[in-house]
Design a protein around this motif. Sequence first.
Motif, PDB file in Angstrom:
ATOM      1  N   ALA A  37       1.159  -1.151  -0.116  1.00  0.00           N
ATOM      2  CA  ALA A  37       0.173   0.219   0.220  1.00  0.00           C
ATOM      3  C   ALA A  37       0.981   1.593  -0.241  1.00  0.00           C
ATOM      4  O   ALA A  37       0.410   2.404  -0.820  1.00  0.00           O
ATOM      5  N   VAL A  38       2.311   1.480   0.503  1.00  0.00           N
ATOM      6  CA  VAL A  38       2.910   2.625   0.624  1.00  0.00           C
ATOM      7  C   VAL A  38       2.984   2.567  -0.865  1.00  0.00           C
ATOM      8  O   VAL A  38       3.558   3.565  -1.035  1.00  0.00           O
ATOM      9  N   TRP A  39       3.803   1.615  -1.303  1.00  0.00           N
ATOM     10  CA  TRP A  39       4.458   1.719  -2.827  1.00  0.00           C
ATOM     11  C   TRP A  39       2.877   2.617  -4.127  1.00  0.00           C
ATOM     12  O   TRP A  39       3.441   3.334  -4.466  1.00  0.00           O
ATOM     13  N   LYS A  40       1.984   1.647  -3.868  1.00  0.00           N
ATOM     14  CA  LYS A  40       0.635   2.990  -4.336  1.00  0.00           C
ATOM     15  C   LYS A  40       0.916   3.998  -3.857  1.00  0.00           C
ATOM     16  O   LYS A  40       0.266   5.183  -5.017  1.00  0.00           O
ATOM     17  N   LYS A  41       0.589   4.333  -2.607  1.00  0.00           N
ATOM     18  CA  LYS A  41       0.525   5.550  -2.872  1.00  0.00           C
ATOM     19  C   LYS A  41       2.029   6.596  -2.636  1.00  0.00           C
ATOM     20  O   LYS A  41       1.529   8.178  -3.411  1.00  0.00           O
ATOM     21  N   ILE A  42       3.353   6.036  -3.161  1.00  0.00           N
ATOM     22  CA  ILE A  42       3.934   6.971  -3.957  1.00  0.00           C
ATOM     23  C   ILE A  42       4.055   6.873  -5.344  1.00  0.00           C
ATOM     24  O   ILE A  42       4.030   8.617  -5.564  1.00  0.00           O
ATOM     25  N   GLU A  43       3.730   5.971  -5.728  1.00  0.00           N
ATOM     26  CA  GLU A  43       3.104   5.878  -6.804  1.00  0.00           C
ATOM     27  C   GLU A  43       2.053   7.140  -6.911  1.00  0.00           C
ATOM     28  O   GLU A  43       2.286   7.869  -8.065  1.00  0.00           O
ATOM     29  N   GLY A  44       0.782   7.507  -6.268  1.00  0.00           N
ATOM     30  CA  GLY A  44       0.091   8.385  -6.666  1.00  0.00           C
ATOM     31  C   GLY A  44       1.029   9.718  -6.582  1.00  0.00           C
ATOM     32  O   GLY A  44       0.603  10.483  -6.991  1.00  0.00           O
ATOM     33  N   LEU A  45       2.315  10.165  -5.819  1.00  0.00           N
ATOM     34  CA  LEU A  45       2.780  11.704  -5.298  1.00  0.00           C
ATOM     35  C   LEU A  45       3.469  11.563  -6.285  1.00  0.00           C
ATOM     36  O   LEU A  45       3.627  12.433  -7.019  1.00  0.00           O
ATOM     37  N   ARG A  46       3.813  10.679  -7.505  1.00  0.00           N
ATOM     38  CA  ARG A  46       4.557  10.397  -8.410  1.00  0.00           C
ATOM     39  C   ARG A  46       4.059  11.203  -9.624  1.00  0.00           C
ATOM     40  O   ARG A  46       4.434  12.161 -10.443  1.00  0.00           O
ATOM     41  N   LEU A  47       2.514  10.393  -9.685  1.00  0.00           N
ATOM     42  CA  LEU A  47       2.194  10.653 -10.224  1.00  0.00           C
ATOM     43  C   LEU A  47       0.968  12.417 -10.160  1.00  0.00           C
ATOM     44  O   LEU A  47       0.695  13.176 -11.122  1.00  0.00           O
ATOM     45  N   LEU A  48       1.358  13.266  -9.308  1.00  0.00           N
ATOM     46  CA  LEU A  48       1.062  14.944  -8.996  1.00  0.00           C
ATOM     47  C   LEU A  48       2.459  15.134  -9.578  1.00  0.00           C
ATOM     48  O   LEU A  48       2.373  16.295  -9.206  1.00  0.00           O
ATOM     49  N   GLY A  49       3.552  14.779  -9.942  1.00  0.00           N
ATOM     50  CA  GLY A  49       5.051  16.024 -10.159  1.00  0.00           C
ATOM     51  C   GLY A  49       5.960  15.273  -9.166  1.00  0.00           C
ATOM     52  O   GLY A  49       6.734  15.653  -9.793  1.00  0.00           O
ATOM     53  N   TYR A  50       5.771  14.656  -7.989  1.00  0.00           N
ATOM     54  CA  TYR A  50       7.280  14.646  -7.515  1.00  0.00           C
ATOM     55  C   TYR A  50       7.856  13.576  -7.755  1.00  0.00           C
ATOM     56  O   TYR A  50       7.323  12.255  -8.275  1.00  0.00           O
ATOM     57  N   GLY A  51       9.519  13.988  -7.979  1.00  0.00           N
ATOM     58  CA  GLY A  51      10.337  13.061  -7.755  1.00  0.00           C
ATOM     59  C   GLY A  51      10.083  12.331  -6.920  1.00  0.00           C
ATOM     60  O   GLY A  51      11.517  12.363  -5.979  1.00  0.00           O
ATOM     61  N   ILE A  52      10.428  10.864  -6.753  1.00  0.00           N
ATOM     62  CA  ILE A  52      10.770   9.890  -6.068  1.00  0.00           C
ATOM     63  C   ILE A  52      11.749   8.702  -6.316  1.00  0.00           C
ATOM     64  O   ILE A  52      11.580   7.963  -6.970  1.00  0.00           O
ATOM     65  N   GLU A  53      12.813   8.900  -5.439  1.00  0.00           N
ATOM     66  CA  GLU A  53      14.107   7.654  -5.568  1.00  0.00           C
ATOM     67  C   GLU A  53      13.350   6.788  -4.927  1.00  0.00           C
ATOM     68  O   GLU A  53      13.398   6.936  -3.865  1.00  0.00           O
ATOM     69  N   ALA A  54      13.243   5.545  -5.604  1.00  0.00           N
ATOM     70  CA  ALA A  54      13.412   4.653  -4.736  1.00  0.00           C
ATOM     71  C   ALA A  54      14.355   3.513  -5.387  1.00  0.00           C
ATOM     72  O   ALA A  54      15.204   2.857  -6.225  1.00  0.00           O
ATOM     73  N   VAL A  55      15.442   3.346  -3.464  1.00  0.00           N
ATOM     74  CA  VAL A  55      16.280   2.264  -3.435  1.00  0.00           C
ATOM     75  C   VAL A  55      16.049   1.004  -2.710  1.00  0.00           C
ATOM     76  O   VAL A  55      15.669   1.341  -1.520  1.00  0.00           O
ATOM     77  N   PRO A  56      15.954  -0.559  -3.173  1.00  0.00           N
ATOM     78  CA  PRO A  56      16.013  -1.516  -2.501  1.00  0.00           C
ATOM     79  C   PRO A  56      15.944  -1.987  -0.977  1.00  0.00           C
ATOM     80  O   PRO A  56      15.203  -1.208  -0.046  1.00  0.00           O
ATOM     81  N   SER A  57      17.721  -1.409  -0.718  1.00  0.00           N
ATOM     82  CA  SER A  57      17.925  -1.298   0.913  1.00  0.00           C
ATOM     83  C   SER A  57      17.772  -0.591   1.569  1.00  0.00           C
ATOM     84  O   SER A  57      18.180   0.031   2.419  1.00  0.00           O
ATOM     85  N   LYS A  58      17.663   0.670   1.013  1.00  0.00           N
ATOM     86  CA  LYS A  58      17.562   2.333   1.809  1.00  0.00           C
ATOM     87  C   LYS A  58      16.271   2.435   2.332  1.00  0.00           C
ATOM     88  O   LYS A  58      15.680   2.850   3.004  1.00  0.00           O
TER      89      LYS A  58
END
Length: 328
Positions: A37-58
């Motif tokens: 569900a977190v991942w989905k919310k992050i996707e939602g923010l990306r759709l609004l134009g937020y640039g969010i980097e995802a690094v598996p271990s961090k």
Amino acid sequence: MPVQDAHTTILGLFRVAGDGYVSGAQISRALGVSRTAVWKKIEGLRLLGYGIEAVPSKGYRLQDTPDVLLPAEVASDLGTKHIGREVVYFAETDSTNLRAHELGKAGAAEGTVVLANSQTAGKGRLGRQWCSPAGVNLYASVLVRPPVAPRYASQLTFLSAAAVARTVAGTGKLPVTVKWPNDVLIGGRKVAGLLNELDAETERIHYLVLGIGVNLNMTADQFPNDLRYPATSVLLASGHRVSRLDFTRCLLRNLDSLYGLYLARGFGPVLEAWQEYFDLTGRTVEVDYQDRRVTGVVAGLDGDGALLLKLADGTRERVLAGDVRPLE
Ligand code: BT5
């Protein structure tokens, strides 16, 4: 949890982390939801134009914030007492003033703010239009319910003009002035227009809509050709883009502090704040009424904010409404 609240929580965690990472586990704890569900919310923010980097271990890291006016971002930690506790946002609407009227009639709380990314029928005064392209400027309407008689409503025009002038001046070293009684200018060019509208009965204001349009990052080619007055934007005047989000938050704080003063001490401190930007005293101006025109030297203002003119024949004129233009 509503999507907007989830976004606010995540953006809050990013703010605290600064340049660092926020782990998926941290976000899932804060929201009380699964990692998926977190991942989905992050996707939602990306759709609004937020640039969010995802690094598996961090985890996740915020790289880029879009200049959008999401209510949660506008209102978070604003620290105001009256203005901006409720913020409503439209990607596009005809006029924020019309939306604010609807909210006002439906009983919306004092301090409700309506924002739009663009307006398709932005209103100027006397049926004129306000050019409102998307993504570059501020279009706001603020609903207030001052406990004063309707005859004092024009005092709130000075209040919003002073707040806008103060906020524009805060963006850099700019020659900001106010044109009596509204309009905010940079170097004599109009950067903001105000349209205050009243809903009242004889002795009581139901609400006032303070309509505020500020040209922030508008470029020269975005202005219409047939403007009544020379116009500019903060970008054109300063060479620097301004964050619409930062500007809006600052404006709401300035409106709030002046409105607090107004409620506590009346019109005096508001007029004083406005006069910091008034540069016509001692200058010769022409005043256009609907049916006649007079020329005189500005002697100052009276306690109601009326413009006092000294005419060539020595008489004095008190101007309550009219279009004022400096002659030199
Ligand atoms: C004003 O009218 O200056 C009041 C403008 C208020 C706009 C805000 S935006 C949010 C809220 N929602 C609304 O629907 N309205 C308010 P006035 O003094 O009548 O000036 C209008 C004149 O300014 C037009 O006739 C044009 O000549 C010129 N103008 C139009 N768009 C402009 C712009 N973006 N910047 C500078 N001048 C403009």
